[in-house]
Motif scaffolding. Structure first.
Motif, PDB file in Angstrom:
ATOM      1  N   THR A 106       0.829  -1.211   0.000  1.00 36.58           N
ATOM      2  CA  THR A 106       0.000   0.000   0.000  1.00 36.58           C
ATOM      3  C   THR A 106       0.863   1.261   0.000  1.00 36.58           C
ATOM      4  O   THR A 106       0.536   2.240  -0.674  1.00 36.58           O
ATOM      5  CB  THR A 106      -0.928   0.007   1.226  1.00 36.58           C
ATOM      6  OG1 THR A 106      -0.154  -0.188   2.420  1.00 36.58           O
ATOM      7  CG2 THR A 106      -1.969  -1.094   1.129  1.00 36.58           C
ATOM      8  N   GLY A 107       1.961   1.219   0.731  1.00 28.56           N
ATOM      9  CA  GLY A 107       2.840   2.384   0.789  1.00 28.56           C
ATOM     10  C   GLY A 107       3.512   2.668  -0.538  1.00 28.56           C
ATOM     11  O   GLY A 107       3.675   3.837  -0.928  1.00 28.56           O
ATOM     12  N   ALA A 110       0.708   4.326  -2.527  1.00 27.02           N
ATOM     13  CA  ALA A 110       0.215   5.610  -2.011  1.00 27.02           C
ATOM     14  C   ALA A 110       1.320   6.641  -1.846  1.00 27.02           C
ATOM     15  O   ALA A 110       1.128   7.824  -2.149  1.00 27.02           O
ATOM     16  CB  ALA A 110      -0.485   5.381  -0.664  1.00 27.02           C
ATOM     17  N   ASN A 111       2.485   6.212  -1.374  1.00 30.38           N
ATOM     18  CA  ASN A 111       3.568   7.156  -1.061  1.00 30.38           C
ATOM     19  C   ASN A 111       4.585   7.297  -2.191  1.00 30.38           C
ATOM     20  O   ASN A 111       5.057   8.399  -2.476  1.00 30.38           O
ATOM     21  CB  ASN A 111       4.281   6.733   0.217  1.00 30.38           C
ATOM     22  CG  ASN A 111       3.353   6.709   1.417  1.00 30.38           C
ATOM     23  OD1 ASN A 111       2.337   7.385   1.436  1.00 30.38           O
ATOM     24  ND2 ASN A 111       3.694   5.919   2.425  1.00 30.38           N
ATOM     25  N   GLN A 112       4.928   6.172  -2.811  1.00 27.69           N
ATOM     26  CA  GLN A 112       5.936   6.219  -3.878  1.00 27.69           C
ATOM     27  C   GLN A 112       5.323   6.308  -5.268  1.00 27.69           C
ATOM     28  O   GLN A 112       6.037   6.492  -6.244  1.00 27.69           O
ATOM     29  CB  GLN A 112       6.842   4.986  -3.788  1.00 27.69           C
ATOM     30  CG  GLN A 112       7.990   5.107  -2.794  1.00 27.69           C
ATOM     31  CD  GLN A 112       7.517   5.182  -1.346  1.00 27.69           C
ATOM     32  OE1 GLN A 112       6.757   4.348  -0.907  1.00 27.69           O
ATOM     33  NE2 GLN A 112       7.982   6.194  -0.625  1.00 27.69           N
ATOM     34  N   GLY A 113       4.027   6.119  -5.376  1.00 29.02           N
ATOM     35  CA  GLY A 113       3.347   6.273  -6.659  1.00 29.02           C
ATOM     36  C   GLY A 113       3.624   5.171  -7.658  1.00 29.02           C
ATOM     37  O   GLY A 113       3.460   5.378  -8.867  1.00 29.02           O
ATOM     38  N   TYR A 163       8.219   2.829   9.062  1.00 27.56           N
ATOM     39  CA  TYR A 163       7.720   3.248   7.755  1.00 27.56           C
ATOM     40  C   TYR A 163       6.388   3.990   7.864  1.00 27.56           C
ATOM     41  O   TYR A 163       6.098   4.890   7.067  1.00 27.56           O
ATOM     42  CB  TYR A 163       7.558   2.017   6.854  1.00 27.56           C
ATOM     43  CG  TYR A 163       7.171   2.335   5.435  1.00 27.56           C
ATOM     44  CD1 TYR A 163       8.091   2.912   4.563  1.00 27.56           C
ATOM     45  CD2 TYR A 163       5.890   2.068   4.960  1.00 27.56           C
ATOM     46  CE1 TYR A 163       7.736   3.204   3.254  1.00 27.56           C
ATOM     47  CE2 TYR A 163       5.528   2.345   3.665  1.00 27.56           C
ATOM     48  CZ  TYR A 163       6.458   2.922   2.804  1.00 27.56           C
ATOM     49  OH  TYR A 163       6.106   3.205   1.513  1.00 27.56           O
ATOM     50  N   THR A 164       5.571   3.617   8.850  1.00 30.64           N
ATOM     51  CA  THR A 164       4.220   4.182   8.935  1.00 30.64           C
ATOM     52  C   THR A 164       4.021   5.133  10.110  1.00 30.64           C
ATOM     53  O   THR A 164       2.986   5.801  10.173  1.00 30.64           O
ATOM     54  CB  THR A 164       3.186   3.056   9.083  1.00 30.64           C
ATOM     55  OG1 THR A 164       3.417   2.377  10.329  1.00 30.64           O
ATOM     56  CG2 THR A 164       3.291   2.071   7.939  1.00 30.64           C
ATOM     57  N   ILE A 169      -2.073   3.009   6.282  1.00 35.89           N
ATOM     58  CA  ILE A 169      -1.994   3.614   4.945  1.00 35.89           C
ATOM     59  C   ILE A 169      -3.294   3.286   4.228  1.00 35.89           C
ATOM     60  O   ILE A 169      -3.592   2.119   3.955  1.00 35.89           O
ATOM     61  CB  ILE A 169      -0.787   3.066   4.169  1.00 35.89           C
ATOM     62  CG1 ILE A 169       0.503   3.362   4.926  1.00 35.89           C
ATOM     63  CG2 ILE A 169      -0.736   3.658   2.766  1.00 35.89           C
ATOM     64  CD1 ILE A 169       1.731   2.697   4.326  1.00 35.89           C
ATOM     65  N   SER A 171      -4.746   5.212   1.401  1.00 34.21           N
ATOM     66  CA  SER A 171      -4.962   5.709   0.033  1.00 34.21           C
ATOM     67  C   SER A 171      -4.547   4.649  -0.976  1.00 34.21           C
ATOM     68  O   SER A 171      -3.422   4.638  -1.471  1.00 34.21           O
ATOM     69  CB  SER A 171      -4.166   7.002  -0.186  1.00 34.21           C
ATOM     70  OG  SER A 171      -4.573   8.008   0.707  1.00 34.21           O
ATOM     71  N   SER A 259      -6.423  -1.149   3.300  1.00 38.60           N
ATOM     72  CA  SER A 259      -5.389  -0.340   3.953  1.00 38.60           C
ATOM     73  C   SER A 259      -4.243  -1.244   4.395  1.00 38.60           C
ATOM     74  O   SER A 259      -4.379  -2.466   4.466  1.00 38.60           O
ATOM     75  CB  SER A 259      -5.956   0.398   5.171  1.00 38.60           C
ATOM     76  OG  SER A 259      -6.359  -0.526   6.171  1.00 38.60           O
TER      77      SER A 259
END
Length: 341
Positions: A106-107, A110-113, A163-164, A169, A171, A259
């Motif tokens: 998920t990261g 959501a975070n790295q695209g 990391y969180t 997470i 999104s 999530s």
């Protein structure tokens, strides 16, 4: 006048000592319990819940399908654990690896695209890396498997929190949640994924040279080494497969929840061990095998589902979980004992 014939032990002139009365029947009963006790227990639970749950809700097709669907993630992670146990080792990091995998997949989106396929592939590679680390610590460094994998699992918890920062997470794209929410031929996708993974692992374990080496190493490591088998490689391979299975379960769990959560997969550790040991006492003489693991997972989830539908207080579910693990190990031990008798 009647005479009594006394059987003599050959070459001694002494009476032959027979087995205690009823010993053969007792041994037969224990053998049946040790090999078929899991199936008998599942049948009894189905009967009890079928009669005890109002309106036949437990035996409805929707509920039975739901039990199988709920079993899918546990079966995936437990199947990887099965291979580690086959080679005679333990892996206590699988639940934490599943949690980390859910966070990573998920990261990464959501975070790295990263696109969904790349995020999933990268997470599976991380799972393989975790398995490799476990395998190297156990085989090359010589750390006890319990200590090594528990230590690695604790490190994974720290990485997940780092990391969180402890926050989920959320999104994630709809395509990701559809992985577990979607259906094929009216059957939920996790069931199909479970069937595919278990089929592949069954073939690997029973129909390929690496699988035969794993079984040989687990049966007798020294004999396998003297026969020229690379025992370390077999163990590392088992740990890698377990890591990938744990990562797969973590990805599917994150998709189901929508999530990535720090401790989402931690509970699969105990459930997986209970299922694998129950499976070892199913149709085999205490040997770990894929089909048995699936049966063990179904037994655990039938119990959870039935207790929930009967409105049993939550604490009984924990009692059931702990009790089923003790029972699983006991049945597996009985199976091994009477297979060697």
């Amino acid at each position: 006048m009647s005479t009594e014939t006394i059987a003599l032990r050959p070459g001694t002139g002494l009476p032959r000592q027979g087995k205690p009365h009823g010993g053969r029947g007792r041994r037969l009963a224990l053998t049946i319990v040790s090999k078929y006790g899991t199936l008998i227990a599942m049948a009894v639970m189905i009967l009890i819940f079928g009669l005890g749950v109002p309106n036949g809700a437990f035996l409805s097709s929707n509920n039975l399908l739901a039990i199988v669907n709920q079993s899918a993630l546990t079966a995936i992670i437990a199947s990887g654990l099965t291979l580690v146990l086959v080679v005679g080792e333990m892996d206590l990091s699988i639940g934490y690896a599943a949690s980390l995998a859910g966070i990573l997949v998920t990261g990464l989106m959501a975070n790295q695209g990263l696109p969904l396929p790349i995020a999933i592939l990268a997470t599976l590679l991380i799972g393989a890396l975790i398995g490799t680390v476990n395998g190297l610590l156990v085989t090359k460094v010589g750390v006890n498997a319990v200590v090594a994998t528990l230590g690695v699992g604790t490190v994974l918890i720290g990485l997940a929190y780092g990391y969180t920062a402890g926050s989920p997470i959320i999104s994630v794209p709809t395509a990701f949640t559809n992985i577990t929410l979607g259906r094929f031929l009216t059957i939920q996708n996790p069931i199909w994924i479970m069937i595919a993974i278990l089929a592949v692992l069954w073939v690997i374990l029973n129909r390929t040279p690496p699988g035969q080496r794993m079984q040989a190493v687990g049966a007798n490591k020294n004999a396998a080494h003297l026969a020229g088998l690379r025992t370390d490689r077999a163990k590392i391979t088992a740990f890698i497969i377990a890591g990938v299975c744990a990562a797969t379960a973590g990805i599917l769990l994150a998709s189901l929840l929508g999530s990535g959560t720090v401790s989402a997969g931690d509970g699969y550790l105990l459930d997986s061990f209970a299922a694998v040991f129950l499976g070892a006492a199913t149709l085999r003489d205490g040997d770990f095998h894929i089909i048995g693991t699936l049966v063990g997972v179904l037994v655990v989830n039938v119990g959870f589902n039935g207790l929930s539908l009967m409105g049993t207080p939550t604490f009984w579910q924990f009692v059931f979980k702990g009790g089923i693990l003790v029972l699983a190990v006991a049945l597996s031990t009985l199976a091994r004992r009477y297979s060697k008798a």
